[in-house]
Design a protein around this motif. Sequence first.
Motif, PDB file in Angstrom:
ATOM      1  N   PRO A   1      35.212   2.786  95.142  1.00 34.72           N
ATOM      2  CA  PRO A   1      35.357   2.710  96.598  1.00 34.72           C
ATOM      3  C   PRO A   1      35.957   1.401  97.096  1.00 34.72           C
ATOM      4  O   PRO A   1      36.600   1.379  98.151  1.00 34.72           O
ATOM      5  N   ASP A   2      35.776   0.308  96.354  1.00 39.75           N
ATOM      6  CA  ASP A   2      36.336  -0.967  96.797  1.00 39.75           C
ATOM      7  C   ASP A   2      37.861  -0.978  96.728  1.00 39.75           C
ATOM      8  O   ASP A   2      38.512  -1.799  97.377  1.00 39.75           O
ATOM      9  N   ALA A   3      38.426  -0.077  95.918  1.00 41.27           N
ATOM     10  CA  ALA A   3      39.872  -0.078  95.708  1.00 41.27           C
ATOM     11  C   ALA A   3      40.645   0.649  96.802  1.00 41.27           C
ATOM     12  O   ALA A   3      41.853   0.508  96.897  1.00 41.27           O
ATOM     13  N   TRP A   4      39.948   1.431  97.636  1.00 40.13           N
ATOM     14  CA  TRP A   4      40.649   2.300  98.588  1.00 40.13           C
ATOM     15  C   TRP A   4      40.075   2.131  99.988  1.00 40.13           C
ATOM     16  O   TRP A   4      38.868   2.084 100.169  1.00 40.13           O
ATOM     17  N   HIS A   5      40.964   2.088 100.975  1.00 37.97           N
ATOM     18  CA  HIS A   5      40.510   2.094 102.359  1.00 37.97           C
ATOM     19  C   HIS A   5      40.125   3.514 102.763  1.00 37.97           C
ATOM     20  O   HIS A   5      40.310   4.464 101.991  1.00 37.97           O
ATOM     21  N   SER A   6      39.607   3.681 103.966  1.00 37.70           N
ATOM     22  CA  SER A   6      39.140   4.998 104.404  1.00 37.70           C
ATOM     23  C   SER A   6      40.292   5.987 104.438  1.00 37.70           C
ATOM     24  O   SER A   6      41.400   5.669 104.868  1.00 37.70           O
ATOM     25  N   ARG A   7      40.016   7.188 103.980  1.00 37.59           N
ATOM     26  CA  ARG A   7      41.020   8.245 103.932  1.00 37.59           C
ATOM     27  C   ARG A   7      40.414   9.506 104.532  1.00 37.59           C
ATOM     28  O   ARG A   7      39.558  10.150 103.920  1.00 37.59           O
ATOM     29  N   PRO A   8      40.833   9.870 105.748  1.00 28.82           N
ATOM     30  CA  PRO A   8      40.276  11.067 106.372  1.00 28.82           C
ATOM     31  C   PRO A   8      40.553  12.300 105.511  1.00 28.82           C
ATOM     32  O   PRO A   8      41.532  12.349 104.767  1.00 28.82           O
ATOM     33  N   PRO A   9      39.691  13.317 105.597  1.00 28.57           N
ATOM     34  CA  PRO A   9      39.939  14.548 104.838  1.00 28.57           C
ATOM     35  C   PRO A   9      41.298  15.136 105.197  1.00 28.57           C
ATOM     36  O   PRO A   9      41.723  15.105 106.361  1.00 28.57           O
ATOM     37  N   LEU A  10      41.982  15.665 104.202  1.00 31.63           N
ATOM     38  CA  LEU A  10      43.295  16.250 104.432  1.00 31.63           C
ATOM     39  C   LEU A  10      43.168  17.662 104.985  1.00 31.63           C
ATOM     40  O   LEU A  10      42.278  18.425 104.596  1.00 31.63           O
ATOM     41  N   THR A  11      44.072  18.009 105.886  1.00 30.48           N
ATOM     42  CA  THR A  11      44.118  19.353 106.462  1.00 30.48           C
ATOM     43  C   THR A  11      45.107  20.212 105.684  1.00 30.48           C
ATOM     44  O   THR A  11      45.861  19.723 104.839  1.00 30.48           O
ATOM     45  N   ALA A  12      45.104  21.502 105.959  1.00 30.12           N
ATOM     46  CA  ALA A  12      45.991  22.432 105.262  1.00 30.12           C
ATOM     47  C   ALA A  12      47.448  22.002 105.383  1.00 30.12           C
ATOM     48  O   ALA A  12      47.888  21.547 106.438  1.00 30.12           O
TER      49      ALA A  12
ATOM     50  N   MET B   1      50.985  12.790 105.248  1.00 25.33           N
ATOM     51  CA  MET B   1      52.014  13.542 105.928  1.00 25.33           C
ATOM     52  C   MET B   1      51.384  14.870 106.356  1.00 25.33           C
ATOM     53  O   MET B   1      51.187  15.775 105.547  1.00 25.33           O
ATOM     54  N   LEU B   2      51.026  14.971 107.646  1.00 23.06           N
ATOM     55  CA  LEU B   2      50.252  16.087 108.170  1.00 23.06           C
ATOM     56  C   LEU B   2      51.146  17.066 108.922  1.00 23.06           C
ATOM     57  O   LEU B   2      52.148  16.669 109.523  1.00 23.06           O
ATOM     58  N   ARG B   3      50.757  18.336 108.908  1.00 25.05           N
ATOM     59  CA  ARG B   3      51.494  19.380 109.629  1.00 25.05           C
ATOM     60  C   ARG B   3      50.525  20.114 110.564  1.00 25.05           C
ATOM     61  O   ARG B   3      50.129  21.251 110.299  1.00 25.05           O
ATOM     62  N   PRO B   4      50.143  19.472 111.670  1.00 22.44           N
ATOM     63  CA  PRO B   4      49.142  20.070 112.558  1.00 22.44           C
ATOM     64  C   PRO B   4      49.608  21.329 113.272  1.00 22.44           C
ATOM     65  O   PRO B   4      48.773  22.104 113.749  1.00 22.44           O
ATOM     66  N   ASP B   5      50.929  21.539 113.360  1.00 27.78           N
ATOM     67  CA  ASP B   5      51.467  22.701 114.063  1.00 27.78           C
ATOM     68  C   ASP B   5      51.925  23.796 113.108  1.00 27.78           C
ATOM     69  O   ASP B   5      52.639  24.717 113.517  1.00 27.78           O
ATOM     70  N   GLY B   6      51.536  23.708 111.837  1.00 34.61           N
ATOM     71  CA  GLY B   6      51.954  24.704 110.867  1.00 34.61           C
ATOM     72  C   GLY B   6      53.115  24.222 110.024  1.00 34.61           C
ATOM     73  O   GLY B   6      53.647  23.123 110.215  1.00 34.61           O
ATOM     74  N   LEU B   7      53.532  25.069 109.096  1.00 29.90           N
ATOM     75  CA  LEU B   7      54.522  24.669 108.097  1.00 29.90           C
ATOM     76  C   LEU B   7      55.846  24.213 108.698  1.00 29.90           C
ATOM     77  O   LEU B   7      56.479  23.298 108.195  1.00 29.90           O
ATOM     78  N   LEU B   8      56.302  24.866 109.764  1.00 31.73           N
ATOM     79  CA  LEU B   8      57.612  24.542 110.324  1.00 31.73           C
ATOM     80  C   LEU B   8      57.519  23.591 111.513  1.00 31.73           C
ATOM     81  O   LEU B   8      58.529  23.315 112.157  1.00 31.73           O
ATOM     82  N   GLY B   9      56.330  23.084 111.787  1.00 31.37           N
ATOM     83  CA  GLY B   9      56.169  22.164 112.898  1.00 31.37           C
ATOM     84  C   GLY B   9      56.455  20.728 112.505  1.00 31.37           C
ATOM     85  O   GLY B   9      56.932  20.425 111.412  1.00 31.37           O
ATOM     86  N   ARG B  10      56.148  19.831 113.397  1.00 26.17           N
ATOM     87  CA  ARG B  10      56.381  18.403 113.184  1.00 26.17           C
ATOM     88  C   ARG B  10      55.534  17.889 112.016  1.00 26.17           C
ATOM     89  O   ARG B  10      54.488  18.450 111.697  1.00 26.17           O
TER      90      ARG B  10
END
Length: 294
Positions: free
Chosen positions: A163-174, A1-10
Amino acid sequence: MLRPDGLLGRVVVDARARDVRTGADGDVEVRAMTSLDAEIDFTGGWTLRRIASDPAEPRLESLVGDTVGSGFRRRVQAALPDQYEQATRLHLLLDDFPVATLVSGYALGAGGIHPTEEALERRTTADLCSGWRSGGTIMVGIERDRLIPVVTGPEAPSLDADPDAWHSRPPLTAHAVRRARRLDVWSAGGVIEVDSLYRDSHVDPEGGETVIHEYTLRGQVDPVDFTIRAMVATPRVLPWVECPAAAASASRLVGQDVRTVRPLVRAEFIGISTCTHLNDQMRALADLPTIFTL
């Protein structure tokens, strides 16, 4: 669950589910993968603004414009009955939307943005679960300070040791919140062994990832009629001192048909003996027969 536009964004949802089979020789075979890309207007009533899946599912469009909060799971069941009945990866991801969106709100409190008095009244439900019990830590804090307390959990251990247990997971952003789930099933001693991990984590502006909720589930299921023979939940990280008491509710699944767990938990696992997040983890056990027969 990412917030690319900041805390109050989408809130942008990047959701992925994978079925994997491990052979006796240790080889790992990826059987199938499903992903969802969605956008939620969190401050506008948790409204779903966009959603698409891979493989494509055109019926998802009927969910756009409605809240992913109350009633969303019923709407998913009505719009995609076959996905629900077949316990598909797509259904599992959609089933996570309501509580994953709820947990994503942790980012606002951690960032110093608190609900208005009106929103606080709407979101404050005493005795909803063990942690939100009347007279408990969180309810006392809300009544005293008129805001939802924020607790920072421990640093999130890496999942890369297996590593076999998990699919790729991009680094999380702020300000991102991630829900990581694993459900392993295998046959041993005439039963289906079950091992499950559930973790919600949050990333602060400096990139530090901390755990909000984490449980493990261990149990056994009859391979013939799928009756649950044993089930134990172990709380590993929870925000309030009252929360771990809910782990005992997992034993109530014993004797139940694992295929009926979703409606059972939804109808009967309510109140201060339960945990919203553990409930989600237990509900996903309904996918076990599909996984076991892969």
